[in-house]
Design a protein around this motif. Structure first.
Motif, mmCIF file in Angstrom:
data_model
loop_
_atom_site.group_PDB
_atom_site.id
_atom_site.type_symbol
_atom_site.label_atom_id
_atom_site.label_comp_id
_atom_site.label_asym_id
_atom_site.label_seq_id
_atom_site.Cartn_x
_atom_site.Cartn_y
_atom_site.Cartn_z
ATOM 1 N N GLY A 136 -6.696 -5.394 2.172
ATOM 2 C CA GLY A 136 -5.742 -6.049 3.060
ATOM 3 C C GLY A 136 -4.959 -5.080 3.909
ATOM 4 O O GLY A 136 -5.369 -3.947 4.159
ATOM 5 N N VAL A 137 -3.813 -5.559 4.360
ATOM 6 C CA VAL A 137 -2.887 -4.769 5.167
ATOM 7 C C VAL A 137 -1.579 -4.680 4.402
ATOM 8 O O VAL A 137 -1.308 -5.461 3.502
ATOM 9 C CB VAL A 137 -2.658 -5.411 6.551
ATOM 10 C CG1 VAL A 137 -3.956 -5.451 7.342
ATOM 11 C CG2 VAL A 137 -2.078 -6.820 6.402
ATOM 12 N N ASN A 138 -0.781 -3.707 4.753
ATOM 13 C CA ASN A 138 0.507 -3.532 4.075
ATOM 14 C C ASN A 138 1.459 -4.644 4.495
ATOM 15 O O ASN A 138 1.875 -4.729 5.657
ATOM 16 C CB ASN A 138 1.089 -2.160 4.437
ATOM 17 C CG ASN A 138 2.291 -1.813 3.600
ATOM 18 O OD1 ASN A 138 2.146 -1.431 2.441
ATOM 19 N ND2 ASN A 138 3.483 -1.932 4.167
ATOM 20 N N THR A 139 1.824 -5.493 3.537
ATOM 21 C CA THR A 139 2.701 -6.638 3.838
ATOM 22 C C THR A 139 3.961 -6.644 2.990
ATOM 23 O O THR A 139 4.743 -7.599 3.053
ATOM 24 C CB THR A 139 1.948 -7.959 3.606
ATOM 25 O OG1 THR A 139 1.470 -8.004 2.250
ATOM 26 C CG2 THR A 139 0.777 -8.096 4.569
ATOM 27 N N ILE A 151 0.829 -1.206 0.000
ATOM 28 C CA ILE A 151 0.000 0.000 0.000
ATOM 29 C C ILE A 151 0.861 1.253 0.000
ATOM 30 O O ILE A 151 0.592 2.222 -0.726
ATOM 31 C CB ILE A 151 -0.946 -0.009 1.211
ATOM 32 C CG1 ILE A 151 -1.896 -1.211 1.122
ATOM 33 C CG2 ILE A 151 -1.728 1.298 1.295
ATOM 34 C CD1 ILE A 151 -2.794 -1.359 2.340
ATOM 35 N N GLY A 152 1.916 1.263 0.815
ATOM 36 C CA GLY A 152 2.783 2.437 0.892
ATOM 37 C C GLY A 152 3.439 2.760 -0.436
ATOM 38 O O GLY A 152 3.520 3.929 -0.850
ATOM 39 N N PRO A 165 2.515 2.700 4.949
ATOM 40 C CA PRO A 165 1.461 3.602 4.482
ATOM 41 C C PRO A 165 1.482 4.978 5.142
ATOM 42 O O PRO A 165 1.286 5.989 4.471
ATOM 43 C CB PRO A 165 0.178 2.831 4.833
ATOM 44 C CG PRO A 165 0.583 1.400 4.814
ATOM 45 C CD PRO A 165 1.991 1.381 5.338
ATOM 46 N N LEU A 166 1.737 5.042 6.461
ATOM 47 C CA LEU A 166 1.735 6.342 7.131
ATOM 48 C C LEU A 166 2.911 7.209 6.684
ATOM 49 O O LEU A 166 2.784 8.442 6.564
ATOM 50 C CB LEU A 166 1.768 6.143 8.647
ATOM 51 C CG LEU A 166 0.509 5.536 9.258
ATOM 52 C CD1 LEU A 166 0.651 5.396 10.766
ATOM 53 C CD2 LEU A 166 -0.707 6.391 8.919
ATOM 54 N N LYS A 167 4.062 6.589 6.417
ATOM 55 C CA LYS A 167 5.203 7.349 5.907
ATOM 56 C C LYS A 167 4.895 7.872 4.506
ATOM 57 O O LYS A 167 5.199 9.035 4.176
ATOM 58 C CB LYS A 167 6.448 6.454 5.888
ATOM 59 C CG LYS A 167 7.702 7.176 5.441
ATOM 60 C CD LYS A 167 8.083 8.311 6.367
ATOM 61 C CE LYS A 167 9.395 8.954 5.956
ATOM 62 N NZ LYS A 167 9.764 10.091 6.850
#
Length: 339
Positions: A214-217, A187-188, A223-225
């Protein structure tokens, strides 16, 4: 040399809408020269002072036996041909207002999008198929917008840049398959790639709509960065968490799917949207996803200047008025002379 020869024709095409009408300028002269002369008939009336009348006709009047057409009529014909050719003048360049948006779409193609917990047309489909259907309808309603498409899995790829050619965007969307970018979820990296693509756009037009289940894997950035980078570049991100409750409709009954339904990191997606001034949406079925994109569709369009154009101003009224004035003078001038 060829440019010098074409310059007059180029000037004619730019100055007149129908320049071929100018070819009619010598037409009266050709008719006068080529037409056979009128045959002289016998005298209709014999009078004893006929020679005197003939002498007066040769010496006075605007047309004699060897006289020509009045110059006013020639000038009227010239101006009439010029008016028929429709002289035009290029006005000042203007840039009409154009309403539209620049939207970058990011679509998750990781392995979890294979979960068949969605319904479309009364049939069970996987998440990617449902997302494609909603996105295709979203693209069909775009008017004046530019849209780009990013897909991401283990890596993020830009399939289409920002473009008005939405048919190409939809074709790339249709051709996207699960696992095309890998089975994991970066995601990031998808956000960072979108920021890079949107960096050249005006600040108010930098919008990213990111859909994931999903989640960032995977990837290099959290993602926050990536959201901090987006905020620094003025990119507004709307995040869409898409996924069912981990169940499949089978013969009218909901059958739980082990391991599904709790894989979406809603907290991280909310934080990304909040940090960039965007909105977070949660869609648990196709109808909710369609409603979310309808809500995104109502985002205020950005008004920007369109392509510069130079309007053509019609000027045929001036030569037409001159032609009418010359024709009137040709009729009135002989009477004034006789008076």
């Amino acid at each position: 040399m060829s440019e010098l020869l074409l310059a007059p024709w180029t000037w004619l095409r730019e100055s007149f809408a129908w320049p071929w009408w100018l070819l009619a300028l010598p037409l009266p002269g050709l008719v006068r020269r080529l037409a056979p002369p009128a045959r002289a008939g016998g005298a209709a009336l014999r009078v004893p002072y006929g020679e005197t009348l003939a002498a007066l006709a040769r010496g006075g009047g605007h047309r004699g036996a060897g006289g020509g057409v009045s110059p006013w009529l020639w000038l009227a014909w010239l101006l009439l041909c010029v008016a028929a050719a429709r002289p035009q003048q290029l006005g000042e360049a203007v840039r009409p207002p154009h309403a539209g948006r620049d939207l970058m779409l990011a679509l998750d193609l990781s392995g979890s999008m294979r979960e068949p917990d969605m319904e479309l047309g009364g049939q069970a489909v996987d998440r990617l198929t449902a997302a494609k259907a909603v996105l295709a309808d979203f693209l069909d309603r775009r008017r004046g917008d530019r849209v780009g498409l990013i897909v991401f899995g283990r890596r993020a790829y830009a399939l289409t840049p920002l473009t008005h050619d939405l048919a190409s965007v939809r074709q790339q969307l249709d051709d996207s398959v699960i696992g095309l970018a890998g089975q994991e979820t970066a995601i990031g990296d998808a956000i960072a790639l979108a920021v890079k693509r949107l960096r050249r756009q005006p600040a108010e037009q930098r919008v990213l709509v990111l859909l994931t289940d999903g989640v960032n894997t995977a990837g290099l950035l959290e993602p926050l960065k990536a959201a901090e980078l987006a905020r620094a570049d003025g990119v507004r991100i709307h995040t869409v968490a898409f996924g069912g409750e981990g169940s499949l409709s089978l013969f009218g009954l909901r059958v739980p799917l082990p391991g599904a339904g709790d894989e979406i990191d809603e907290a991280a997606l909310q934080a990304v949207a909040r940090a960039t001034g965007g909105r977070f949406f949660r869609a648990r079925d196709t109808a909710q996803l369609a409603g979310i994109y309808a809500e995104i569709d109502r985002i205020e369009p950005v008004a920007r200047a369109g392509q510069a154009v130079r309007p053509r101003v019609e000027r045929y009224a001036w030569p037409l008025a001159g032609a009418l004035a010359c024709a009137a003078l040709a009729l009135l001038w002989p009477r004034r002379r006789r008076a």
